[in-house]
Every structure is written in C-alpha cells, then in structure tokens.
Design a protein around this motif. Structure first.
Motif: not given
Lengths: 152, 152
Positions: A124-126, A128, A130-131, B1
C-alpha cells in the motif's frame, strides 16, 4: 516399490517422526509447490491427490491433479516439458509439499512464462488513490509462444 | 490507501493485465507461500482471507488467516518474530501468492526450525520393502526451543 503412508493419529509424531504421513484435505488434495532446483524460485503452485503423489514418487517427475479438469496431470507429458524432481520436502504438519525440480523446456507456465509468478503486487505504501486498483509490475518476459506449444 | 481489487470476469485479463485480481477459494482463502528473500527457500505455506491480505499490504508484514483457529494471524505479533515483506508475487490465474520475506528471529516454524520444510521425502527409487513406509530425512536442526518461545 509403493509403500504405505504413515498414520497421522499422533500429531506430535507427524511433526517430529521421520515417517511420511501426508495430509490430504477434504477434497483429497495436498498443495505442491514446484521450485527451481538451482535458484529456489517458486515456479508454480499445484495440487496432488494420493494417486498423483504416488506417481510423482514412482516416476521422479511431477504429476499433479488438475482441479479444473478433475484428472491426473503428468506435467509436460505431451509437450515434453516435464519437471524432473530433484528433491521433495514436507512441512511440520505434512499438509504441504515443496518439489525442487529441473524444468525441462522454456518454462512451466501455460501463459508462456518461465514461472507462473511473473507479476509483483505493490504494498500500500507504493500505491496512490489515482491508481484505482493495485497495479502489478511485470517481472519477466514470455519465454515461449503458448499458442504454438498448446494449440497446434 | 486501501484500493479495490480488480474484476476477475475476464479470464484472459486476469492472466495478462497488470491489475491485482486475487481469487479467494470457496472458504474465502488464497494460499500464500513465504520464501526467504535472500535464498528463496520456502519457509512456510499458509493462507490469507481478504482481511489478512489487506493487512499484509498495509503493514508490509505477513498477516495470515489461521485455518485451525479461524482467526487473523499476524505472524510474530507476540513473539516479535515477524516476517518483513520485501516483495509479493501473484501467479497467472492469481489464486496463489509468493511472499519474499525477511524472517525476524531464529525461525518461522512453531516446531522450532528455521523453515517448516525441515524433512525430505524419498523417491521410490530410494526405498526398499523393508522400510515399511517412506523414511524422511531430517535436513536441519532446531534453531530455537519452541517451548520457551510459545509456552512461557
């Protein structure tokens, strides 16, 4: 030389004894993970029923049970791309197998890749917002044309 | 996220698209194979439900679903022996995951071994009738005392 599997009655013995007592699940299957015998990379995950496990032990080549086709599946029997078994390991509770294999031919995956695990999942840290969803990363290229191998 | 998982409606897209569309089985589980991120050796085989997969993606540490206890299982949460996730891969039909992890502490196996796969299974060419069953070969020694870690 087909021998009986050991009893699973004693849970402690299953973990510590040197006797093979594989556990088949409610569908009669045990998970089998094929890894490259040199790099240890996981090539594929499949399942075996008792008959396919016994054929694997007998032949020294990976024989699975196809859940979709509900039949014994001697991997590579028609294409020649068999998996030569170098070693089999079982885990503490003996409900999973790891096969160290030499994959004959250019890959194990029906989609044309050397390994079925050709895509990475982001943490999840990678990602956003908008993905939209979790974008995978392609990690290897196709090593053969599956249409040519499987459909001709 | 936290993002949605992609649709599995298009089987071809599941195999070729770069969108994460994990398949959970009839019990809501997906098989997850933890491997050492340096040696690639398989450490353990476990299962995740959607909640535990999402926690894994969120934390960057392996969170499984314990089938025996029927609960979320953040591996090492009490002992400190967590699995730091370096990479996650999914396979062609996205019904299996491989985690490359850094295992913190002296091992992942509740029986006291570095890996759950501490015993090898012989092929039939290596056994004789007098063996009675398939004799396993011990491949590694215990790296810690499980009684001290789990029962104190």
């Amino acid at each position: 030389m087909s021998l009986p599997f050991a009893s699973r009655d004693d849970r402690k013995a299953v973990e510590s004894a040197l006797a093979f007592a594989p556990k088949f699940d409610e569908n009669g299957l045990i998970v089998a993970i094929a890894t490259d015998h040199v790099t240890n990379e996981v090539l594929m995950v499949a399942y075996m029923n008792e008959e396919s496990l016994r054929k694997t032990l007998e032949l020294g080549e990976a024989v699975y049970f196809s859940r979709s086709r509900q039949e014994i599946w001697h991997k590579g029997a028609t294409s020649g791309h068999v998996q030569k078994v170098k070693e089999i390991k079982t885990d503490c509770d003996q409900d999973a197998l790891v096969l160290k294999v030499e994959q004959i031919g250019s890959g194990c995956c029906h989609a044309g890749y050397p390994s079925c695990f050709y895509r990475a999942v982001p943490l999840e840290s990678d990602v956003t917002a908008t993905d939209g969803d979790y974008p995978l990363t392609q990690q290897s290229e196709q090593s053969y044309d599956p249409d040519a191998v499987y459909k001709k």
